[in-house]
Scaffold this active site. Structure first.
Site, mmCIF file in Angstrom:
data_model
loop_
_atom_site.group_PDB
_atom_site.id
_atom_site.type_symbol
_atom_site.label_atom_id
_atom_site.label_comp_id
_atom_site.label_asym_id
_atom_site.label_seq_id
_atom_site.Cartn_x
_atom_site.Cartn_y
_atom_site.Cartn_z
ATOM 1 N N TYR A 142 6.326 49.640 39.773
ATOM 2 C CA TYR A 142 5.387 50.478 39.018
ATOM 3 C C TYR A 142 5.921 51.901 38.823
ATOM 4 O O TYR A 142 5.535 52.586 37.875
ATOM 5 C CB TYR A 142 4.041 50.565 39.745
ATOM 6 C CG TYR A 142 3.075 49.460 39.409
ATOM 7 C CD1 TYR A 142 3.410 48.130 39.631
ATOM 8 C CD2 TYR A 142 1.827 49.758 38.865
ATOM 9 C CE1 TYR A 142 2.514 47.123 39.325
ATOM 10 C CE2 TYR A 142 0.927 48.745 38.563
ATOM 11 C CZ TYR A 142 1.276 47.438 38.793
ATOM 12 O OH TYR A 142 0.395 46.443 38.489
ATOM 13 N N LYS A 192 10.176 38.294 47.652
ATOM 14 C CA LYS A 192 11.126 37.319 47.131
ATOM 15 C C LYS A 192 12.499 37.621 47.716
ATOM 16 O O LYS A 192 13.452 37.988 47.011
ATOM 17 C CB LYS A 192 11.151 37.377 45.588
ATOM 18 C CG LYS A 192 9.929 36.760 44.937
ATOM 19 C CD LYS A 192 9.966 35.240 44.919
ATOM 20 C CE LYS A 192 10.990 34.728 43.928
ATOM 21 N NZ LYS A 192 11.067 33.230 43.968
ATOM 22 N N ASP A 225 6.085 33.402 45.392
ATOM 23 C CA ASP A 225 5.679 32.285 44.523
ATOM 24 C C ASP A 225 5.028 31.174 45.348
ATOM 25 O O ASP A 225 3.990 30.622 44.972
ATOM 26 C CB ASP A 225 6.866 31.758 43.694
ATOM 27 C CG ASP A 225 8.070 31.372 44.543
ATOM 28 O OD1 ASP A 225 8.168 31.807 45.715
ATOM 29 O OD2 ASP A 225 8.929 30.619 44.041
ATOM 30 N N ASP A 249 -0.473 42.972 42.780
ATOM 31 C CA ASP A 249 -1.307 42.999 41.583
ATOM 32 C C ASP A 249 -1.664 41.569 41.177
ATOM 33 O O ASP A 249 -2.829 41.244 40.914
ATOM 34 C CB ASP A 249 -0.540 43.706 40.454
ATOM 35 C CG ASP A 249 -1.361 43.820 39.183
ATOM 36 O OD1 ASP A 249 -2.550 44.156 39.275
ATOM 37 O OD2 ASP A 249 -0.803 43.564 38.094
ATOM 38 N N ASP A 253 -5.382 39.235 41.971
ATOM 39 C CA ASP A 253 -6.218 38.638 40.914
ATOM 40 C C ASP A 253 -6.437 37.160 41.208
ATOM 41 O O ASP A 253 -7.531 36.622 41.008
ATOM 42 C CB ASP A 253 -5.545 38.772 39.543
ATOM 43 C CG ASP A 253 -6.058 39.981 38.765
ATOM 44 O OD1 ASP A 253 -6.565 40.921 39.405
ATOM 45 O OD2 ASP A 253 -5.961 39.980 37.523
HETATM 46 C C1 IPM Z 1 -5.176 46.767 39.225
HETATM 47 C C2 IPM Z 1 -4.963 46.915 37.747
HETATM 48 C C3 IPM Z 1 -4.023 48.086 37.513
HETATM 49 C C4 IPM Z 1 -2.691 47.722 38.114
HETATM 50 C C5 IPM Z 1 -3.885 48.523 36.065
HETATM 51 C C6 IPM Z 1 -5.215 48.828 35.427
HETATM 52 C C7 IPM Z 1 -2.954 49.710 35.931
HETATM 53 O O1 IPM Z 1 -4.491 45.722 37.211
HETATM 54 O O2 IPM Z 1 -5.663 47.732 39.844
HETATM 55 O O3 IPM Z 1 -4.893 45.698 39.755
HETATM 56 O O4 IPM Z 1 -1.840 47.066 37.478
HETATM 57 O O5 IPM Z 1 -2.456 48.114 39.267
HETATM 58 MG MG MG Z 2 -4.442 44.120 38.573
#
Ligand code: IPM
Ligand code: MG
Length: 368
Positions: A142, A192, A225, A249, A253
């Site tokens: 990032y 990884k 993975d 990230d 999710d």
């Molecule tokens: C998260 C989001 C952020 C990230 C975005 C909005 C920049 O996806 O907080 O997970 O990628 O970190």
């Molecule tokens: Mg995210």
């Protein structure tokens, strides 16, 4: 003693409407629990861009550095999709994370009993799920340099760099081990190391920190993975997952979806202790700005309210009050309160964002 201070940055999309409910909860703690916060508000993301031409004004950044904790709603929306990369709403969020040095991002994935049927996985795989992802938040791909898009031999080349120092890995690892000790004492670290040198270093440093100071915690390693696959196959094998910024990230999710709704999951981003002993901190729901439903009173405020519960626990040492708020939410869900995102196979009539706030406040009253 002055009151603890909060900076609310509601942001874009559904951010302001879910944050409205959090403000009511904050008010409740002042009225009923003698826990009064000094609350400040400001702009972030597209809202800040509209007002100032930047996704985070320097004054707002300075305020964020001063308060005890920042509560953030959500950033982004289609109106800002074509903006230059440097002023996109997300840059405001990333600046807060970087300049406050919020290196430890805690993302719990907990499956509420009342919602176990909502998961895309079978109920017995997710019922009772309670895992915590610790995502490194201020480094890695990032922020790594070099980065950018340039032309080489008449061809465009896009570059990002995965870069981790020992110190960055070490402090994230310490956060994960400390948390594990307060939970089920297990950490699984994901990288990884089979293809990335930064992954090899990650694994080495995690092992060193473990041997030196946390040998009592059960530690395992997985390639990221495989970790994604295991999360979907048998998520209950995990307690704390430690991983880098980009894998975190994605894995968070994935973990979020296991629980049935992204609208349920909070997060805490913590940094070093300030002079008053509290960590630098920002709390935000994992869900985004959901522009498709923004402004319609349909959004689920629970992730944002649970983020405030995390603030009570991690910034203000009010664990019992955090438990109270979480229990109130469990109660309203068990009683059948459902926003639109929680409409399961059985259907029903969804309640509004404000009505969800109402029933949570009633449950808080009932807890006294
Ligand atoms: C998260 C989001 C952020 C990230 C975005 C909005 C920049 O996806 O907080 O997970 O990628 O970190
Ligand atoms: Mg995210």
């Amino acid at each position: 003693m002055s009151n603890p201070s909060l900076l609310i940055l509601a942001g874009d999309g559904i951010g302001p409407e879910v944050m409205e409910q959090v403000k009511r909860i904050i008010g409740w703690y002042g009225d009923k629990r003698d826990l009064t916060f000094d609350v400040f508000e400001d702009l972030v993301g597209g809202a800040a861009y509209d007002a100032h031409g930047v996704p985070l004004h320097d004054d707002t950044m300075a305020k964020a550095q001063k308060v005890d904790a920042v509560l953030l709603g959500a950033v982004g929306g289609p109106a800002y999709d074509d903006l230059d990369f440097s002023v996109k709403p997300e840059r405001g969020l990333l600046r807060l994370r970087k300049e406050m040095d919020l290196f430890a991002n805690l993302r719990p994935a907990q499956c509420f009993d009342a919602l176990a049927d909502f998961s895309s996985l079978k109920k017995d795989i997710v019922a009772g799920l309670d895992i915590m992802i610790v995502r490194e938040l201020t480094s890695g791909v990032y922020f790594g340099e070099p980065r950018g898009i340039h032309v080489e031999d008449n061809m465009r080349v896009g570059i990002n760099t995965q870069r981790y120092t020992e110190a960055e890995i070490e402090r994230a690892a310490r956060s994960a081990f400390e948390l594990a000790r307060r939970r089920n004492n297990k950490v699984c670290s994901m990288e990884k190391a089979n293809v990335m040198e930064s992954g090899i270093l990650w694994r080495d440093v995690v092992n060193e920190v473990h041997q030196a100071d946390y040998a009592d915690v059960e530690l395992s390693h997985m390639y990221a993975d495989n970790g994604a696959m295991q999360l979907v196959r048998a998520p209950k094998q995990f307690d704390v997952i430690l991983t880098d910024n980009l894998f975190g990230d994605i894995l968070s999710d994935c973990a979020a979806m296991l629980t049935g709704s992204l609208g349920m999951l909070p997060s805490a981003s913590l940094g070093l202790p300030m002079a008053n002993g509290r960590p630098k901190a920002m709390y935000e729901p994992v869900h985004g700005s959901a522009p498709d439903i923004a402004g319609q009173g349909k959004a689920n405020p629970i992730a944002c309210i649970l983020s405030f519960a995390m603030a009570l626990r991690y910034s203000f040492d009010e664990g019992a009050e955090a438990d109270r708020l979480e229990a109130a939410i469990e109660k309203v869900l068990a009683d059948g309160a459902r926003t639109g995102d929680l409409m399961g196979p059985e259907g029903g009539t969804p309640i509004s964002t404000t009505e969800m706030g109402d029933v949570i406040l009633e449950a808080l009253d009932a807890s006294l």
